[in-house]
Write a protein that holds these residues in place. Structure first.
Motif, PDB file in Angstrom:
ATOM      1  N   ILE A 114      -9.546   1.886 -32.189  1.00  0.00           N
ATOM      2  CA  ILE A 114     -10.394   2.357 -31.091  1.00  0.00           C
ATOM      3  C   ILE A 114      -9.471   2.824 -29.969  1.00  0.00           C
ATOM      4  CG2 ILE A 114     -12.109   1.707 -29.341  1.00  0.00           C
ATOM      5  CD1 ILE A 114     -13.247   1.864 -32.219  1.00  0.00           C
ATOM      6  N   ILE A 115      -9.657   4.060 -29.556  1.00  0.00           N
ATOM      7  CA  ILE A 115      -8.807   4.667 -28.540  1.00  0.00           C
ATOM      8  C   ILE A 115      -9.127   4.089 -27.161  1.00  0.00           C
ATOM      9  CG2 ILE A 115      -8.226   6.847 -27.378  1.00  0.00           C
ATOM     10  CD1 ILE A 115      -9.096   8.243 -30.041  1.00  0.00           C
ATOM     11  N   ALA A 116      -8.079   3.729 -26.434  1.00  0.00           N
ATOM     12  CA  ALA A 116      -8.232   3.243 -25.058  1.00  0.00           C
ATOM     13  C   ALA A 116      -8.483   4.431 -24.131  1.00  0.00           C
ATOM     14  CB  ALA A 116      -6.979   2.497 -24.639  1.00  0.00           C
ATOM     15  N   ILE A 117      -9.094   4.163 -23.002  1.00  0.00           N
ATOM     16  CA  ILE A 117      -9.323   5.194 -21.982  1.00  0.00           C
ATOM     17  C   ILE A 117      -8.781   4.664 -20.661  1.00  0.00           C
ATOM     18  CG2 ILE A 117     -11.017   6.565 -20.708  1.00  0.00           C
ATOM     19  CD1 ILE A 117     -12.959   6.192 -23.041  1.00  0.00           C
ATOM     20  N   SER A 118      -7.820   5.386 -20.093  1.00  0.00           N
ATOM     21  CA  SER A 118      -7.265   4.997 -18.806  1.00  0.00           C
ATOM     22  C   SER A 118      -8.359   5.026 -17.744  1.00  0.00           C
ATOM     23  CB  SER A 118      -6.141   5.972 -18.431  1.00  0.00           C
ATOM     24  OG  SER A 118      -5.606   5.630 -17.191  1.00  0.00           O
ATOM     25  N   GLY A 119      -8.476   3.956 -16.978  1.00  0.00           N
ATOM     26  CA  GLY A 119      -9.492   3.870 -15.941  1.00  0.00           C
ATOM     27  C   GLY A 119     -10.812   3.295 -16.430  1.00  0.00           C
ATOM     28  N   ALA A 120     -10.894   3.037 -17.730  1.00  0.00           N
ATOM     29  CA  ALA A 120     -12.132   2.482 -18.298  1.00  0.00           C
ATOM     30  C   ALA A 120     -11.810   1.300 -19.215  1.00  0.00           C
ATOM     31  CB  ALA A 120     -12.887   3.555 -19.062  1.00  0.00           C
ATOM     32  N   THR A 121     -10.708   0.623 -18.949  1.00  0.00           N
ATOM     33  CA  THR A 121     -10.228  -0.449 -19.823  1.00  0.00           C
ATOM     34  C   THR A 121     -11.272  -1.537 -20.046  1.00  0.00           C
ATOM     35  OG1 THR A 121      -7.990  -0.029 -19.032  1.00  0.00           O
ATOM     36  CG2 THR A 121      -8.371  -2.117 -20.170  1.00  0.00           C
ATOM     37  N   ILE A 122     -11.894  -1.997 -18.984  1.00  0.00           N
ATOM     38  CA  ILE A 122     -12.881  -3.077 -19.110  1.00  0.00           C
ATOM     39  C   ILE A 122     -14.067  -2.620 -19.938  1.00  0.00           C
ATOM     40  CG2 ILE A 122     -14.520  -4.520 -17.824  1.00  0.00           C
ATOM     41  CD1 ILE A 122     -12.396  -4.531 -15.524  1.00  0.00           C
ATOM     42  N   SER A 123     -14.565  -1.427 -19.672  1.00  0.00           N
ATOM     43  CA  SER A 123     -15.722  -0.913 -20.407  1.00  0.00           C
ATOM     44  C   SER A 123     -15.389  -0.633 -21.871  1.00  0.00           C
ATOM     45  CB  SER A 123     -16.256   0.348 -19.735  1.00  0.00           C
ATOM     46  OG  SER A 123     -16.701   0.037 -18.435  1.00  0.00           O
ATOM     47  N   VAL A 124     -14.190  -0.118 -22.132  1.00  0.00           N
ATOM     48  CA  VAL A 124     -13.761   0.120 -23.510  1.00  0.00           C
ATOM     49  C   VAL A 124     -13.730  -1.199 -24.279  1.00  0.00           C
ATOM     50  CG1 VAL A 124     -11.762   0.740 -24.950  1.00  0.00           C
ATOM     51  CG2 VAL A 124     -12.501   2.264 -23.114  1.00  0.00           C
ATOM     52  N   ARG A 125     -13.107  -2.200 -23.694  1.00  0.00           N
ATOM     53  CA  ARG A 125     -13.041  -3.506 -24.353  1.00  0.00           C
ATOM     54  C   ARG A 125     -14.425  -4.111 -24.548  1.00  0.00           C
ATOM     55  NH1 ARG A 125      -7.838  -5.807 -21.049  1.00  0.00           N
ATOM     56  NH2 ARG A 125      -6.270  -4.669 -22.243  1.00  0.00           N
TER      57      ARG A 125
END
Length: 175
Positions: A142-153
């Protein structure tokens, strides 16, 4: 009166009876029509006993798991839930085929200034084709998104929990 019109009204009334907010209801209806290529469908809540739900990683409450049927045939399932973002929660939808394989995931309502990038079709398409037993990991599959770390996790964890729950429900012949 036209049968299609009556069926469409029935679907709208069913959705409203489940207490979905109007804006969420419209989005769910649109996604079901698009993914399953149907204009009319039956949207029925699936009730799972509390004896079983207490041991599942995902929440299965009243009105968040639905069967989608058309022409007396099961098309698939819809799962609606919420996951935490930094200070609020976001609503999401997962559409599954009748074999419990993810056809689509969609963030229906994101309530924060930052992290909304997880709602992009490009990012969410990573979940398509996933099924019970699959394991998702941020930064791996699953690709991480800078600035959306909490929501991605959070979305990744929510999907992992759902996939594990579906595996358990399938093994118990509930779904």
């Amino acid at each position: 009166m036209n049968f299609k019109y009556i069926s469409f009204l029935s679907v709208i009334l069913l959705l409203m009876s489940f207490g979905l907010p109007k804006n969420i209801q419209k989005k769910v209806d649109k996604e079901i029509k698009s993914i399953f290529s149907v204009e009319t469908f039956k949207f029925t809540g699936v009730t799972i006993s509390s004896d079983i739900t207490k041991d599942l990683p995902s929440k299965f409450e009243e009105n968040n798991l639905f069967k989608i049927e058309a022409n007396n045939s099961l098309l698939g399932y819809a799962y609606l839930s919420q996951a935490p973002s930094k200070t609020a929660q976001f609503d999401y939808l997962v559409l599954l085929d009748k074999d419990l394989i993810v056809l689509k995931s969609k963030v229906l309502m994101y309530r924060e200034e930052y992290g909304g990038e997880i709602g992009s079709k490009r990012w969410l398409k990573q979940f398509i084709g996933k099924k019970g037993g699959d394991t998702l990991k941020c930064g791996d599959n699953i690709i991480a998104i800078s600035g959306a770390t909490i929501s991605v996790r959070s979305m990744t964890k929510a999907m992992n929990n759902l996939l594990e729950s579906l595996k358990i429900l399938h093994s118990k012949n509930i779904l």
